[in-house]
Design an enzyme around this catalytic site. Structure first.
Site: not given
Length: 257
Positions: A18, A61-62, A88, A153, A157, A188
């Site tokens: 994405i 690295d975020v 993202n 996960y 979100k 993806t």
């Protein structure tokens, strides 16, 4: 019409999936891009297809604040400003129920998917104040409807959705909009890897086609087009929105498949 002419977009996880589709669409709309990724090889692959003076790649690295602070500084040094932060970058592993998820797996999911948003906001908010910019995060419809063997996960979100709503309230007086995009299935590299981990991988393609009311699991370009809308002035009166781009996958059971 170039919807992002003279805009600078700070895009995490922008070298594949994405993120890379967003990078292509944002650039075509006139944006200058700072693309953040933590893998040197993926940066090289992306750079082969998308390069030029209007694109900056930063390895970071975020989940690590000092690296994101440095990436923000490099972006401003290169382009002079930041108009949009698109969070993202994300991971989906492991495919396990909660009690089988290890502490390390839990921590990594929240470090990347949630702390990443914290870091980009913490170190980028002053630039957005200057430009009256906006923040977009990539969420998932599973945050609202749940998903088997993915409790950790989906929790990340759900956190993104809650942050989006609260941040939109906190920053509205500064002229900063905050929104999220919520896909269902999207083809993806991450989804293909996920598919291989499922109990019956051979059934996944049909399953993913069937959950979307329009009859197919899309490529990432459909998400990128919606992201372009949300970060552009076309969406100037939209904030605190969790926008599903899911072909109605969240609308319920169907008997006539």
């Amino acid at each position: 019409m170039q919807l992002l002419k003279d805009k600078v977009v700070f895009l995490t996880g922008g070298t594949e999936g994405i993120g890379f589709e967003c990078a292509k669409v944002f650039r075509a709309a006139g944006a200058q891009l700072s693309i953040i990724a933590n893998c040197h090889e993926s940066i090289e692959r992306a750079n082969e297809k998308l390069n030029g003076d209007d694109v900056l790649y930063v390895k970071a690295d975020v989940s690590k604040g000092d690296e994101i602070k440095n990436a923000i500084e490099k972006t401003v040094e290169r382009f002079g400003k930041i108009n949009v932060i698109h969070n993202n970058a994300g991971i989906s592993d492991p495919s396990k129920p909660l009690h089988e998820t290890t502490e390390e797996e839990w921590g990594r999911l929240f470090d990347v998917n949630v702390k990443g948003l914290y870091n980009t906001t913490r170190y980028g908010i002053n630039e957005l104040i200057k430009t009256k910019g906006n923040i977009l995060s990539t969420s998932s419809i599973t945050a609202e409807i749940g998903q088997d063997i993915h409790a950790a996960y989906t929790a990340t979100k759900g956190a993104i959705n809650s942050l989006t709503k609260s941040m939109s309230i906190d920053y509205a007086h500064l002229g900063i909009r905050v929104n999220a995009i919520a896909p269902a299935g999207v083809w993806t590299p991450m989804l293909r890897n996920w598919s291989s981990q499922q109990p019956d991988p051979s059934s996944i393609e049909k399953y993913l086609d069937n959950i979307h009311l329009l009859g197919y699991c899309p490529e990432a370009d459909v998400i990128a087009d919606a992201c372009l809308f949300l970060i552009s002035e076309q969406a100037r009166f939209i904030t605190g929105c969790i926008m599903p781009v899911s072909a109605g996958a969240e609308l319920g059971y169907r008997t006539n498949k």
